[in-house]
Motif scaffolding. Structure first.
Motif, short mmCIF file in Angstrom:
data_model
loop_
_atom_site.label_atom_id
_atom_site.label_comp_id
_atom_site.label_asym_id
_atom_site.label_seq_id
_atom_site.Cartn_x
_atom_site.Cartn_y
_atom_site.Cartn_z
N SER A 1 -73.94 2.23 -21.03
CA SER A 1 -74.09 1.82 -19.64
C SER A 1 -75.46 1.17 -19.41
O SER A 1 -75.58 0.18 -18.68
CB SER A 1 -73.88 3.05 -18.76
N LEU B 1 -75.26 -2.35 -20.72
CA LEU B 1 -74.49 -3.20 -19.80
C LEU B 1 -75.37 -3.63 -18.63
O LEU B 1 -75.34 -4.78 -18.19
CB LEU B 1 -73.27 -2.44 -19.27
N LYS B 2 -76.15 -2.69 -18.11
CA LYS B 2 -76.98 -3.01 -16.94
C LYS B 2 -78.13 -3.94 -17.31
O LYS B 2 -78.48 -4.85 -16.58
CB LYS B 2 -77.53 -1.71 -16.32
N PHE C 1 -75.86 -7.30 -20.45
CA PHE C 1 -74.45 -7.13 -20.85
C PHE C 1 -73.99 -8.21 -21.82
O PHE C 1 -73.04 -8.02 -22.56
CB PHE C 1 -73.54 -7.08 -19.62
N ILE D 1 -72.95 -7.74 -25.44
CA ILE D 1 -71.67 -7.14 -25.81
C ILE D 1 -70.57 -8.18 -25.63
O ILE D 1 -70.48 -8.78 -24.56
CB ILE D 1 -71.39 -5.91 -24.91
N TYR E 1 -67.26 -10.13 -24.61
CA TYR E 1 -66.50 -9.87 -23.38
C TYR E 1 -65.28 -8.98 -23.62
O TYR E 1 -64.91 -8.18 -22.79
CB TYR E 1 -66.10 -11.19 -22.69
N ARG F 1 -66.43 -5.56 -23.30
CA ARG F 1 -66.74 -5.17 -21.92
C ARG F 1 -65.44 -4.79 -21.20
O ARG F 1 -65.39 -3.82 -20.45
CB ARG F 1 -67.46 -6.31 -21.18
N PHE G 1 -69.17 1.73 -15.97
CA PHE G 1 -69.14 0.53 -16.82
C PHE G 1 -68.89 -0.76 -16.01
O PHE G 1 -68.73 -1.83 -16.57
CB PHE G 1 -68.04 0.66 -17.89
N SER G 2 -68.84 -0.63 -14.68
CA SER G 2 -68.61 -1.84 -13.86
C SER G 2 -69.89 -2.32 -13.19
O SER G 2 -69.87 -3.30 -12.45
CB SER G 2 -67.55 -1.55 -12.80
N HIS H 1 -72.49 -3.92 -14.01
CA HIS H 1 -73.05 -5.25 -14.29
C HIS H 1 -72.21 -6.36 -13.65
O HIS H 1 -72.54 -7.53 -13.77
CB HIS H 1 -73.09 -5.49 -15.80
N GLU I 1 -70.75 -10.74 -13.85
CA GLU I 1 -69.64 -10.97 -14.80
C GLU I 1 -68.81 -12.18 -14.38
O GLU I 1 -68.46 -12.32 -13.22
CB GLU I 1 -68.76 -9.72 -14.83
#
Ligand code: ZN
Length: 846
Positions: A586, A589-590, A593, A596, A598, A601, A625-626, A628, A632
């Motif tokens: 996490s 990701l923040k 991201f 990583i 896609y 993700r 996990f959302s 970021h 996106e």
């Protein structure tokens, strides 16, 4: 070869009566292999020119050239009289024309026609069997069927076509109706001169007959499976183009809709070229016809050289169809054309190996999308196939990729979505394991070795699975068969221990958790899992180790800042990280991201939402996990998030204490994405971004973000005042806006008009009803349509009681849609019980 047509057309047929019926001792309905077919000559004369559909019928003859492979006293082939097919005038002769027929018997149970010769047959001998046919043409989707349609200038019209897979041909003519009996076919079709007849190959001559009839004689087909045979008689228009190698490609459709055939034509032409290169094997025939059948047949069929489709899924009109339907048409054509190699050129030996036809093709259909439509293979396969099939393959009722098909009557089992989607996902996993170049090299080799043959999985593995890292071929087969020969898939739990480092453990994953497994597995529900790992300094997706037992250490990740399993979501498994690893992921990701891929993700979200729903943890863990996502821009990630979070949005959104919290969080994610993408489409951008924009706009307008509602209002005004209809993908959003703001009867006019619209627009307009606060206009007929929607919003016990009382008063408690509405209500309450507080805390803290 065409000479034999003339010889046989001059036959004087001798009549034989069927000499009786016998009972089968072959309970599996499989044909013996002592006599095999080499070629068929079929003369067919359909009669469907009146409007008396009850009397649509055909007559004709079939001549089958056969060879004796094992000494025998019988020739056994398939025949099914259930549709009223009448056989007569049997004749069996050797190649010198000497009559060999003793008599003919029928075994109805086994669907066998048994031809008894007057002497024993010796190995290597060839014979001709000739039978006269009289049968019906039915209002069906299978067998020999007709479709009726209206043509603007001509009124009511009919066309006829065939569909034989897996065992329907036997009801149209006696034949060797199994995929391993490959043969060549020659057709002679008698038709009225104003119609055209079509089959696999080109017409070689047309001979005049009496009464305005003609007889079209076609070229010999390649050696092919019987189910791949098709013929049709139509009065259609066509569009035509040629591949760079000169293959003639046509799309046939009724005249009124022929201008919607261009996308299919372009896709078909370019897909043939694409696969010719990619597979290093050019398409084998000189023509390929695609036939749009004006009927909801519910399938497309890859008949060699004459592919048939439901008109509604082949034709595309940008004025009427949404963008997903453009992709659907393209993908469908790519699927059916991939079958020209996988299915037609090489064929499954028996139906338990159907994945060789359907699984490989399901994978192949995504391959040309990048070059033909700019759509990424992973994006499409993950969203369209992988995520969906992982849901159904987590049930104890699931089926193996290689299912047990003990008898002919089990053969339709082979066509489950598991064969297609999981089969395709396993092929994608294999490609990742072998590496791109090696994979295509081996596929090309397999095509050359097995061309015009039928194969088993084991034979295919011999070519596709090389020995590797000390693994023998048999060991490699065993590993891959753990994916093919047992249902379900594993969950890989990853834990980090200060002393021993990272380790993985596999579990048999079931969703919901508490299902009982009663079906034994030859692999005891242990999978050989190709573990792929991504770290900050290694993004490759090569297998780093095979997890063949329950647990293993992962020394590869020692000292790494972070790592993820299942690179690019190529592995058919789920991953459950421990809480230490989750917070590291996490953080990445923040902070950045983009480190990583896609696909991963999206995978993090899909696994986490799925595991949360299945009780592994609460939903706030998945939402982590959302965070970021305001940055996106990948459709795969957004679609996965929307799917995973819809229950959270709906239920928390319905409660006073949480509705603002969840709304504010979603606005925080969607607003920057909307601002960045904008409301208006740009010409130069790809399909994936266009699709994402439609989804973002739907929510941006719903949450009243930026200028979204003003823009939608403008489109609504243009629609009502100037009759300027919005793009099909925008109809819902614009109608919804109209439902919210329209004070005059503009919206009602659109609603009324919508009823006569194409299915998509009609549904979009109807769905926009729910945007209207005032539901009083809904009649009783619509009650049940919205009942489940109402139930899905139930968030407290009082509302559930009210729903129950309402249904009791209406005397509807025994109505299935009513009781399932109560079930939905109960599920909601138990979900809220578990997740409301953790989510509320999480939303307050972020
Ligand atoms: Zn298929």
């Amino acid at each position: 070869m065409t000479d034999s047509f003339i010889t046989f057309s001059l036959f004087i047929f001798l009549s034989f009566l069927l000499s009786g019926q016998v009972r089968s001792d072959r309970l599996d309905g499989r044909l013996p292999k002592s006599v095999v077919p080499l070629s068929y000559i079929l003369r067919i004369r359909p009669d469907f020119y009146s409007n008396d559909t009850n009397n649509f019928k055909y007559n004709g003859t079939v001549n089958i050239l056969m060879e004796c492979r094992f000494p025998t006293d019988q020739i056994v082939l398939n025949y099914d009289d259930e549709d009223g097919l009448i056989l007569s005038d049997f004749r069996l002769v050797d190649t010198d024309g000497v009559d060999l027929l003793h008599n003919v018997t029928i075994d109805n149970d086994a669907e066998f026609l048994i031809v008894n010769p007057s002497r024993s047959l010796a190995v290597g001998e060839n014979f001709w069997l000739t039978v006269r046919l009289n049968g019906g043409i039915f209002d069906d989707r299978f067998g020999f069927f007709y479709a009726g349609y209206e043509e603007k200038d001509l009124g009511q019209r009919y066309m006829v076509s065939t569909f034989f897979v897996p065992k329907i041909a036997r009801a149209v003519f006696p034949c060797f109706d199994e995929p391993s009996f490959k043969s060549r076919f020659k057709l002679i079709i008698e038709r009225k001169s104003e119609y055209s007849s079509l089959t696999s190959t080109r017409r070689v001559r047309t001979a005049p007959m009496t009464n305005d009839f003609v007889a079209d004689e076609f070229d010999w087909s390649p050696i092919m499976p019987l189910y791949s045979l098709c013929w049709a008689v139509v009065d259609f228009a066509y569009v035509e183009s040629f591949t760079t190698d000169g293959v003639r490609v046509r799309v046939y459709a009724r005249r009124d809709r022929i201008d919607e055939a261009n996308l299919a034509l372009q896709m078909a032409t370019r897909t043939l070229e694409y696969f010719g290169d990619k597979l290093d094997y050019n398409y084998t025939l000189s023509k390929l016809d695609n036939l749009a059948i004006p009927k909801e047949i519910g399938y497309a069929m890859e008949h060699w050289g004459l592919v048939t489709y439901a008109e509604s899924s082949l034709l595309y009109n940008s004025e009427k169809n949404i963008l997903r339907e453009k992709i659907r048409t393209a993908k469908l054509v790519m699927h059916e054309l991939a079958h020209q190699w996988f299915g037609n050129l090489i064929t499954c030996e028996w139906w338990n190996h159907t994945w060789i036809n359907e699984g490989i093709t399901e994978f192949m259909q995504f391959v040309p999308l990048k070059s033909l439509l700019g759509l990424d293979h992973s994006e499409m396969q993950i969203l369209d196939d992988l995520q969906r099939i992982q849901v159904s393959d987590a049930l104890n009722t699931s089926q193996e990729v290689i299912p047990d098909i003990p008898t002919v009557w089990d053969s339709s089992k082979a066509f489950s979505r598991i064969t297609y989607n999981k089969g395709g996902a396993i092929v994608r996993m294999l490609r990742s394991d072998l590496g791109e170049n090696e994979f295509w090299k081996r596929i090309q080799t397999a095509l050359k070795i097995f061309q015009y043959k039928s194969v088993t999985t084991d034979q295919l593995w011999d070519v596709l699975l090389p020995e590797e890292n000390g693994d023998t071929l048999n060991e490699r087969k065993r590993k891959w068969n753990t994916w093919m020969e047992q249902i379900n898939y594993p969950l890989i739990r990853v834990t980090l221990d200060a002393k021993s480092g990272a380790s993985v453990q596999q579990f048999h994953y079931l969703d919901p958790k508490d299902q009982i497994i009663s079906k034994p597995s030859p692999h005891n529900y242990i999978w050989s899992v190709p573990i792929t790992i991504i770290t900050a300094d290694d993004m490759s997706n090569t297998t780093v180790r095979w997890l063949v037992n329950e647990t293993a250490h992962l020394p590869e990740v020692n000292g790494k800042e972070w790592f993820l399993l299942n690179s690019q979501q190529v592995g058919f498994y789920r991953v459950d990280y421990d809480s230490t690893l989750r917070s590291k992921i996490s953080d990445i990701l923040k902070s950045d991201f983009s480190q990583i891929p896609y696909e991963n993700r999206a995978l993090l979200l899909d696994d986490a939402f799925t595991l949360a729903r299945n009780g592994y943890y609460t939903e706030d863990v998945a939402m982590e996990f959302s965070r970021h996502m305001s940055q996106e821009r990948e459709r795969t990630v957004w679609e996965t998030f929307f799917k995973g979070s819809q229950q959270i949005e709906r239920l928390l959104g319905s409660l006073n204490e949480t509705s603002n919290l969840i709304r504010n969080y979603l606005v925080h994610l969607i607003d920057p994405t909307y601002q960045d993408l904008g409301f208006d489409e740009r010409d130069e951008e790809g399909l994936s971004i266009k699709l994402l924009r439609f989804e973002i706009i739907k929510r941006a307008c719903n949450f009243n973000i930026g200028n979204c509602r003003n823009k939608a209002e403008e489109l609504f005004q243009r629609w009502t005042e100037l009759g300027d209809k919005p793009k099909p993908d925008m109809v819902y959003t614009v109608a919804c806006q109209g439902a919210l703001t329209s004070t005059d009867n503009g919206w009602d006019a659109i609603y009324e008009k919508g009823k006569s619209e194409e299915r998509n627009n009609r549904l979009a307009i109807l769905r926009s009803l729910s945007c209207k606060d005032d539901k009083s206009s809904l009649g009783r007929g619509a009650k049940y349509a919205i009942l489940s929607t109402m139930a899905s919003f139930i968030v407290d016990q009082q509302e559930l009681i009210e729903l129950r009382e309402f249904l009791e008063n209406e005397d509807e408690l025994n109505n299935p849609s009513a009781t399932s509405a109560i079930d939905i209500g109960e599920i909601n309450l138990s979900w809220l019980d578990k997740n409301k507080e953790p989510l509320k805390r999480w939303l307050e803290e972020i």
